[in-house]
Design a protein around this motif. Sequence first.
Motif, mmCIF file in Angstrom:
data_model
loop_
_atom_site.group_PDB
_atom_site.id
_atom_site.type_symbol
_atom_site.label_atom_id
_atom_site.label_comp_id
_atom_site.label_asym_id
_atom_site.label_seq_id
_atom_site.Cartn_x
_atom_site.Cartn_y
_atom_site.Cartn_z
ATOM 1 N N ALA A 75 -3.077 2.880 1.850
ATOM 2 C CA ALA A 75 -2.006 3.489 1.298
ATOM 3 C C ALA A 75 -2.171 3.313 -0.533
ATOM 4 O O ALA A 75 -2.059 4.385 -0.966
ATOM 5 N N ALA A 76 -2.735 2.351 -0.846
ATOM 6 C CA ALA A 76 -3.346 2.280 -2.455
ATOM 7 C C ALA A 76 -4.351 3.572 -2.519
ATOM 8 O O ALA A 76 -3.850 4.281 -3.672
ATOM 9 N N ALA A 77 -5.279 3.654 -1.795
ATOM 10 C CA ALA A 77 -6.154 4.808 -2.025
ATOM 11 C C ALA A 77 -5.458 6.294 -1.810
ATOM 12 O O ALA A 77 -5.723 7.157 -2.878
ATOM 13 N N PHE A 78 -4.522 6.450 -0.846
ATOM 14 C CA PHE A 78 -3.705 7.492 -1.022
ATOM 15 C C PHE A 78 -2.934 7.990 -2.074
ATOM 16 O O PHE A 78 -2.991 9.080 -2.740
ATOM 17 N N VAL A 82 -3.220 10.779 -4.853
ATOM 18 C CA VAL A 82 -2.040 11.724 -5.201
ATOM 19 C C VAL A 82 -1.721 11.675 -6.741
ATOM 20 O O VAL A 82 -1.286 12.509 -7.215
ATOM 21 N N ASP A 83 -1.765 10.459 -7.198
ATOM 22 C CA ASP A 83 -1.549 10.203 -8.611
ATOM 23 C C ASP A 83 -2.494 11.000 -9.318
ATOM 24 O O ASP A 83 -2.024 11.663 -10.599
ATOM 25 N N ALA A 84 -3.885 11.074 -9.144
ATOM 26 C CA ALA A 84 -4.838 11.685 -9.868
ATOM 27 C C ALA A 84 -4.757 13.042 -9.718
ATOM 28 O O ALA A 84 -4.957 13.871 -10.829
ATOM 29 N N GLY A 85 -4.387 13.481 -8.571
ATOM 30 C CA GLY A 85 -4.019 14.885 -8.589
ATOM 31 C C GLY A 85 -3.018 15.540 -9.313
ATOM 32 O O GLY A 85 -3.078 16.580 -9.991
ATOM 33 N N LEU A 86 -1.775 14.754 -9.440
ATOM 34 C CA LEU A 86 -0.623 15.271 -9.986
ATOM 35 C C LEU A 86 -0.957 15.031 -11.583
ATOM 36 O O LEU A 86 -0.622 15.855 -12.404
ATOM 37 N N THR A 87 -1.766 14.126 -12.066
ATOM 38 C CA THR A 87 -2.153 13.879 -13.495
ATOM 39 C C THR A 87 -3.047 15.067 -13.819
ATOM 40 O O THR A 87 -2.995 15.808 -14.968
ATOM 41 N N LEU A 88 -3.824 15.504 -13.116
ATOM 42 C CA LEU A 88 -4.754 16.578 -13.435
ATOM 43 C C LEU A 88 -3.824 17.850 -13.360
ATOM 44 O O LEU A 88 -4.139 18.999 -14.336
#
Length: 98
Positions: A75-78, A82-88
């Motif tokens: 869950a942490a990796a997922f 997702v957070d990194a993708g939304l940030t980019l």
Amino acid sequence: MAKAKTPRGRRKPATQTAAAQGAATVTVDTPSPKKKTSIPQFISEVRAEARKIVWPSRKETWITSVMVFIMVAIAAAFFWIVDAGLTLGSQFILGIGR
């Protein structure tokens, strides 16, 4: 457009209501007063229920704990991905106007 039919094929007139059809009334019985339990009886009932508890073995506890840690890591990796993708994505969209 075709009319929707009731299971019998005919609709009942709208003037017939449940009261007009002689619907039965429902009566509710008043609850009987609860019997008080003495303290020794309560303690013996608690002990009887406690004897029914089935505790997991050490192996079952270990396996369950490991599975929880694995699911937390997944869950942490997922959420990190997702957070990194939304940030980019948001940085890209905000950088277009510069």
